[in-house]
Design a protein around this motif. Structure first.
Motif, PDB file in Angstrom:
ATOM      1  N   GLN A 144       0.846  -1.192   0.000  1.00 30.85           N
ATOM      2  CA  GLN A 144       0.000   0.000   0.000  1.00 30.85           C
ATOM      3  C   GLN A 144       0.884   1.245   0.000  1.00 30.85           C
ATOM      4  O   GLN A 144       2.068   1.178   0.336  1.00 30.85           O
ATOM      5  CB  GLN A 144      -0.860   0.014   1.271  1.00 30.85           C
ATOM      6  CG  GLN A 144      -1.665  -1.237   1.468  1.00 30.85           C
ATOM      7  CD  GLN A 144      -3.094  -1.064   1.058  1.00 30.85           C
ATOM      8  OE1 GLN A 144      -3.599   0.031   1.003  1.00 30.85           O
ATOM      9  NE2 GLN A 144      -3.756  -2.151   0.748  1.00 30.85           N
ATOM     10  N   ARG A 145       0.289   2.383  -0.332  1.00 28.31           N
ATOM     11  CA  ARG A 145       1.009   3.651  -0.281  1.00 28.31           C
ATOM     12  C   ARG A 145       1.576   3.855   1.124  1.00 28.31           C
ATOM     13  O   ARG A 145       0.914   3.574   2.119  1.00 28.31           O
ATOM     14  CB  ARG A 145       0.076   4.805  -0.631  1.00 28.31           C
ATOM     15  CG  ARG A 145       0.811   6.108  -0.808  1.00 28.31           C
ATOM     16  CD  ARG A 145      -0.104   7.164  -1.303  1.00 28.31           C
ATOM     17  NE  ARG A 145      -1.214   7.329  -0.363  1.00 28.31           N
ATOM     18  CZ  ARG A 145      -1.845   8.455  -0.146  1.00 28.31           C
ATOM     19  NH1 ARG A 145      -1.521   9.522  -0.808  1.00 28.31           N
ATOM     20  NH2 ARG A 145      -2.819   8.512   0.717  1.00 28.31           N
TER      21      ARG A 145
ATOM     22  N   VAL B 221       6.665   2.994  -1.389  1.00 30.97           N
ATOM     23  CA  VAL B 221       5.542   3.241  -2.287  1.00 30.97           C
ATOM     24  C   VAL B 221       5.029   4.648  -2.004  1.00 30.97           C
ATOM     25  O   VAL B 221       4.535   4.932  -0.915  1.00 30.97           O
ATOM     26  CB  VAL B 221       4.416   2.187  -2.110  1.00 30.97           C
ATOM     27  CG1 VAL B 221       3.254   2.496  -3.035  1.00 30.97           C
ATOM     28  CG2 VAL B 221       4.953   0.780  -2.361  1.00 30.97           C
TER      29      VAL B 221
ATOM     30  N   HIS C 262       2.904   6.597  -4.274  1.00 28.52           N
ATOM     31  CA  HIS C 262       1.611   6.975  -4.849  1.00 28.52           C
ATOM     32  C   HIS C 262       0.995   5.763  -5.539  1.00 28.52           C
ATOM     33  O   HIS C 262       1.699   4.891  -6.022  1.00 28.52           O
ATOM     34  CB  HIS C 262       1.831   8.102  -5.871  1.00 28.52           C
ATOM     35  CG  HIS C 262       0.560   8.641  -6.444  1.00 28.52           C
ATOM     36  ND1 HIS C 262      -0.312   9.425  -5.732  1.00 28.52           N
ATOM     37  CD2 HIS C 262       0.021   8.493  -7.672  1.00 28.52           C
ATOM     38  CE1 HIS C 262      -1.341   9.741  -6.494  1.00 28.52           C
ATOM     39  NE2 HIS C 262      -1.166   9.188  -7.683  1.00 28.52           N
ATOM     40  N   GLU C 263      -0.331   5.735  -5.573  1.00 30.16           N
ATOM     41  CA  GLU C 263      -1.085   4.696  -6.287  1.00 30.16           C
ATOM     42  C   GLU C 263      -1.979   5.364  -7.317  1.00 30.16           C
ATOM     43  O   GLU C 263      -2.543   6.432  -7.045  1.00 30.16           O
ATOM     44  CB  GLU C 263      -1.958   3.900  -5.319  1.00 30.16           C
ATOM     45  CG  GLU C 263      -1.186   3.214  -4.221  1.00 30.16           C
ATOM     46  CD  GLU C 263      -2.090   2.569  -3.177  1.00 30.16           C
ATOM     47  OE1 GLU C 263      -1.711   1.519  -2.671  1.00 30.16           O
ATOM     48  OE2 GLU C 263      -3.168   3.125  -2.878  1.00 30.16           O
TER      49      GLU C 263
ATOM     50  N   ARG D 132      -5.762   1.339  -8.290  1.00 32.85           N
ATOM     51  CA  ARG D 132      -4.507   1.575  -7.567  1.00 32.85           C
ATOM     52  C   ARG D 132      -3.289   1.215  -8.425  1.00 32.85           C
ATOM     53  O   ARG D 132      -2.268   0.764  -7.922  1.00 32.85           O
ATOM     54  CB  ARG D 132      -4.489   0.789  -6.247  1.00 32.85           C
ATOM     55  CG  ARG D 132      -5.562   1.199  -5.290  1.00 32.85           C
ATOM     56  CD  ARG D 132      -5.640   0.381  -4.008  1.00 32.85           C
ATOM     57  NE  ARG D 132      -4.359  -0.175  -3.581  1.00 32.85           N
ATOM     58  CZ  ARG D 132      -4.163  -1.470  -3.338  1.00 32.85           C
ATOM     59  NH1 ARG D 132      -5.136  -2.324  -3.480  1.00 32.85           N
ATOM     60  NH2 ARG D 132      -3.001  -1.907  -2.935  1.00 32.85           N
ATOM     61  N   ASP D 133      -3.396   1.395  -9.746  1.00 41.57           N
ATOM     62  CA  ASP D 133      -2.349   0.997 -10.677  1.00 41.57           C
ATOM     63  C   ASP D 133      -2.108   2.118 -11.667  1.00 41.57           C
ATOM     64  O   ASP D 133      -3.086   2.724 -12.129  1.00 41.57           O
ATOM     65  CB  ASP D 133      -2.798  -0.275 -11.402  1.00 41.57           C
ATOM     66  CG  ASP D 133      -1.670  -1.065 -12.020  1.00 41.57           C
ATOM     67  OD1 ASP D 133      -0.571  -1.049 -11.445  1.00 41.57           O
ATOM     68  OD2 ASP D 133      -1.898  -1.700 -13.050  1.00 41.57           O
TER      69      ASP D 133
ATOM     70  N   ILE E 141       1.870   2.096  -9.600  1.00 39.27           N
ATOM     71  CA  ILE E 141       2.351   2.657  -8.348  1.00 39.27           C
ATOM     72  C   ILE E 141       3.640   3.430  -8.621  1.00 39.27           C
ATOM     73  O   ILE E 141       4.399   3.080  -9.526  1.00 39.27           O
ATOM     74  CB  ILE E 141       2.580   1.576  -7.266  1.00 39.27           C
ATOM     75  CG1 ILE E 141       3.526   0.471  -7.755  1.00 39.27           C
ATOM     76  CG2 ILE E 141       1.266   1.003  -6.791  1.00 39.27           C
ATOM     77  CD1 ILE E 141       3.875  -0.570  -6.694  1.00 39.27           C
TER      78      ILE E 141
ATOM     79  N   ARG F 163       1.477  -2.778 -11.050  1.00 38.10           N
ATOM     80  CA  ARG F 163       1.435  -3.736  -9.933  1.00 38.10           C
ATOM     81  C   ARG F 163       1.755  -5.155 -10.402  1.00 38.10           C
ATOM     82  O   ARG F 163       2.401  -5.913  -9.683  1.00 38.10           O
ATOM     83  CB  ARG F 163       0.075  -3.698  -9.243  1.00 38.10           C
ATOM     84  CG  ARG F 163      -0.074  -2.481  -8.363  1.00 38.10           C
ATOM     85  CD  ARG F 163      -1.259  -2.600  -7.432  1.00 38.10           C
ATOM     86  NE  ARG F 163      -1.369  -1.395  -6.632  1.00 38.10           N
ATOM     87  CZ  ARG F 163      -0.750  -1.221  -5.473  1.00 38.10           C
ATOM     88  NH1 ARG F 163       0.001  -2.171  -4.981  1.00 38.10           N
ATOM     89  NH2 ARG F 163      -0.888  -0.102  -4.798  1.00 38.10           N
TER      90      ARG F 163
END
Length: 91
Positions: A17-18, A58, A60-61, A66-67, A69, A82
């Motif tokens: 995760q971010r 990480v 930013h997403e 969420r792709d 990253i 991802r």
């Protein structure tokens, strides 16, 4: 004193995760499910700086799924899908 990364479980960077920070343990291109061949994916990741021992964060997403990253690898920032990040094993 032990490094806190020694006690963390290994996981693919593609699941992070971010805000996640860790250290690259190894590459596992066979498990990434990329459209690229295993050798080509591994070569590209190494050329971008995803090498064993490098520190990653990480940053930013993407908004959709969420792709991709944005990942800081040592002192550079790289955008990676991802799916390809699944080949980067971190702890």
């Amino acid at each position: 004193m032990t490094d806190t990364h020694d006690m963390r479980r290994e996981m693919p960077l593609g699941l992070a995760q971010r805000g996640y920070t860790g250290v690259i343990q190894h590459l596992a291109a066979k498990e990434a499910g990329s459209a690229l061949s295993d050798i080509e994916l591994e070569s590209r990741l190494i050329e971008l700086g995803f090498v064993e021992g490098a520190r990653v964060e990480v940053l930013h997403e993407g908004l959709v799924g969420r792709d991709p990253i944005a990942v800081r690898v040592d002192n550079i920032t790289i955008a990676v899908r991802r799916r390809e990040a699944m080949a980067i094993i971190v702890a």
